[in-house]
Design a protein around this motif. Structure first.
Motif, mmCIF file in Angstrom:
data_model
loop_
_atom_site.group_PDB
_atom_site.id
_atom_site.type_symbol
_atom_site.label_atom_id
_atom_site.label_comp_id
_atom_site.label_asym_id
_atom_site.label_seq_id
_atom_site.Cartn_x
_atom_site.Cartn_y
_atom_site.Cartn_z
ATOM 1 N N THR A 83 2.004 3.890 0.240
ATOM 2 C CA THR A 83 2.984 2.906 -0.230
ATOM 3 C C THR A 83 2.488 1.464 -0.167
ATOM 4 O O THR A 83 3.160 0.573 -0.684
ATOM 5 N N ASP A 84 1.328 1.228 0.411
ATOM 6 C CA ASP A 84 0.888 -0.150 0.655
ATOM 7 C C ASP A 84 -0.417 -0.530 -0.054
ATOM 8 O O ASP A 84 -1.108 -1.452 0.368
ATOM 9 N N ILE A 85 -0.756 0.139 -1.157
ATOM 10 C CA ILE A 85 -2.028 -0.160 -1.816
ATOM 11 C C ILE A 85 -1.886 -0.638 -3.260
ATOM 12 O O ILE A 85 -2.873 -1.050 -3.874
ATOM 13 N N GLU A 86 -0.712 -0.600 -3.813
ATOM 14 C CA GLU A 86 -0.500 -0.842 -5.246
ATOM 15 C C GLU A 86 -1.189 -2.094 -5.783
ATOM 16 O O GLU A 86 -1.864 -2.049 -6.793
ATOM 17 N N ASN A 87 -1.047 -3.208 -5.132
ATOM 18 C CA ASN A 87 -1.634 -4.460 -5.626
ATOM 19 C C ASN A 87 -2.833 -4.922 -4.813
ATOM 20 O O ASN A 87 -3.222 -6.081 -4.881
ATOM 21 N N HIS A 88 -3.409 -4.025 -4.070
ATOM 22 C CA HIS A 88 -4.554 -4.370 -3.231
ATOM 23 C C HIS A 88 -5.817 -4.428 -4.077
ATOM 24 O O HIS A 88 -5.986 -3.656 -5.017
ATOM 25 N N TRP A 89 -6.753 -5.323 -3.742
ATOM 26 C CA TRP A 89 -7.996 -5.460 -4.499
ATOM 27 C C TRP A 89 -8.795 -4.159 -4.512
ATOM 28 O O TRP A 89 -9.545 -3.881 -5.451
ATOM 29 N N ALA A 90 -8.645 -3.329 -3.480
ATOM 30 C CA ALA A 90 -9.423 -2.090 -3.372
ATOM 31 C C ALA A 90 -8.645 -0.861 -3.842
ATOM 32 O O ALA A 90 -9.046 0.266 -3.549
ATOM 33 N N PHE A 91 -7.571 -1.068 -4.579
ATOM 34 C CA PHE A 91 -6.716 0.040 -5.024
ATOM 35 C C PHE A 91 -7.516 1.204 -5.611
ATOM 36 O O PHE A 91 -7.359 2.351 -5.212
ATOM 37 N N ARG A 92 -8.405 0.936 -6.559
ATOM 38 C CA ARG A 92 -9.153 2.010 -7.226
ATOM 39 C C ARG A 92 -10.119 2.712 -6.260
ATOM 40 O O ARG A 92 -10.316 3.920 -6.330
ATOM 41 N N MET A 95 -7.946 4.936 -4.038
ATOM 42 C CA MET A 95 -7.489 6.104 -4.808
ATOM 43 C C MET A 95 -8.627 7.102 -5.001
ATOM 44 O O MET A 95 -8.426 8.318 -4.893
ATOM 45 N N LEU A 96 -9.821 6.621 -5.293
ATOM 46 C CA LEU A 96 -10.961 7.522 -5.466
ATOM 47 C C LEU A 96 -11.257 8.263 -4.170
ATOM 48 O O LEU A 96 -11.424 9.488 -4.169
ATOM 49 N N CYS A 97 -11.309 7.534 -3.067
ATOM 50 C CA CYS A 97 -11.599 8.163 -1.782
ATOM 51 C C CYS A 97 -10.525 9.181 -1.405
ATOM 52 O O CYS A 97 -10.837 10.261 -0.899
ATOM 53 N N GLU A 98 -9.285 8.865 -1.682
ATOM 54 C CA GLU A 98 -8.197 9.810 -1.398
ATOM 55 C C GLU A 98 -8.322 11.049 -2.284
ATOM 56 O O GLU A 98 -8.171 12.179 -1.815
ATOM 57 N N SER A 99 -8.633 10.862 -3.561
ATOM 58 C CA SER A 99 -8.723 11.997 -4.484
ATOM 59 C C SER A 99 -9.907 12.907 -4.153
ATOM 60 O O SER A 99 -9.895 14.079 -4.501
ATOM 61 N N CYS A 100 -10.913 12.383 -3.475
ATOM 62 C CA CYS A 100 -12.080 13.176 -3.064
ATOM 63 C C CYS A 100 -11.904 13.775 -1.673
ATOM 64 O O CYS A 100 -12.798 14.470 -1.175
ATOM 65 N N GLY A 101 -10.800 13.462 -1.010
ATOM 66 C CA GLY A 101 -10.561 13.981 0.330
ATOM 67 C C GLY A 101 -11.316 13.259 1.424
ATOM 68 O O GLY A 101 -11.470 13.776 2.524
ATOM 69 N N LEU A 102 -11.772 12.034 1.135
ATOM 70 C CA LEU A 102 -12.527 11.287 2.141
ATOM 71 C C LEU A 102 -11.630 10.575 3.141
ATOM 72 O O LEU A 102 -12.077 10.233 4.232
ATOM 73 N N ILE A 103 -10.398 10.305 2.761
ATOM 74 C CA ILE A 103 -9.495 9.544 3.623
ATOM 75 C C ILE A 103 -8.126 10.210 3.685
ATOM 76 O O ILE A 103 -7.750 10.979 2.805
ATOM 77 N N ASP A 104 -7.425 9.875 4.716
ATOM 78 C CA ASP A 104 -6.025 10.231 4.892
ATOM 79 C C ASP A 104 -5.300 8.957 5.271
ATOM 80 O O ASP A 104 -5.923 7.988 5.695
ATOM 81 N N GLY A 105 -3.999 8.994 5.138
ATOM 82 C CA GLY A 105 -3.205 7.862 5.567
ATOM 83 C C GLY A 105 -2.507 8.186 6.873
ATOM 84 O O GLY A 105 -2.894 9.090 7.598
#
Length: 146
Positions: A83-92, A95-105
Motif C-alpha cells: 500500500t505504500d509504493i504507488e508514487n515511490h521513485w523505486a515503484f517499478r 514491483m519487479l522484485c516482488e513479482s520474482c519472489g525476491l521480497i516480501d512485505g
C-alpha cells in the motif's frame, strides 16, 4: 539475468568520498561502471550511508530472472502488493522484485521502501536472487517476513 562478464564498463567514477573506503573502491567503481550502482551525485557515492529497501531493490534488479526485460515491463494494471509504493521513485524496481519472489512485505501490507535494510533482509534478497530461497527455507534459517 545479466552476464557481468559481457558488459563493457560505461564510465570511470569520480567519487570524492571513497578515500576512507579504499578496500571497497574497486568493487564500487566496477558496479557503478556496469550500471548496477549509482552515486547520490557525480562526486558523492555515500559509502557510509545505510541502504534503503527501495535502493536495494534497484541494485538487485539486474540479478533477477526478469532483469533483462526491465525496460519492457509494464506494471500499470497490476494489483499492488503493497500500500505504500504507488508514487515511490523505486515503484517499478519494487514491483519487479516482488513479482520474482525476491521480497516480501510486512503484515500490514506495506513494504516500507525508505526503511534501512537489516542484515537478514539483505541476505534473504541475495539468496532469492541467486536461486537459493528454497534451500534457506528447508534448513530453517530464514527470515520469514521482511
Amino acid at each position: 539475468m545479466v552476464d557481468f562478464n559481457q558488459i563493457v564498463p560505461a564510465r570511470k567514477t569520480e567519487f570524492k568520498d571513497l578515500d576512507d573506503f579504499e578496500w571497497a573502491k574497486p568493487g564500487i567503481e566496477q558496479l557503478v561502471s556496469l550500471g548496477v550502482l549509482k552515486g547520490y551525485s557525480d562526486t558523492e557515492f555515500g559509502p557510509a550511508r545505510p541502504v534503503t529497501r527501495a535502493e536495494f531493490c534497484k541494485m538487485i534488479t539486474p540479478l533477477s530472472s526478469r532483469g533483462d526485460y526491465f525496460d519492457e515491463l509494464d506494471f500499470t494494471g497490476d494489483m499492488r502488493p503493497f500500500t505504500d509504493i504507488e508514487n515511490h521513485w523505486a515503484f517499478r524496481y519494487i514491483m519487479l522484485c516482488e513479482s520474482c519472489g525476491l521480497i516480501d512485505g510486512f503484515e500490514d501490507d506495506t513494504f516500507r521502501p525508505d526503511d534501512s535494510l537489516t542484515y537478514a533482509q539483505t541476505i534473504k534478497m541475495c539468496l532469492s536472487a541467486i536461486g537459493y530461497s528454497g534451500l534457506a527455507e528447508d534448513t530453517g534459517i530464514w527470515y520469514e517476513k521482511w
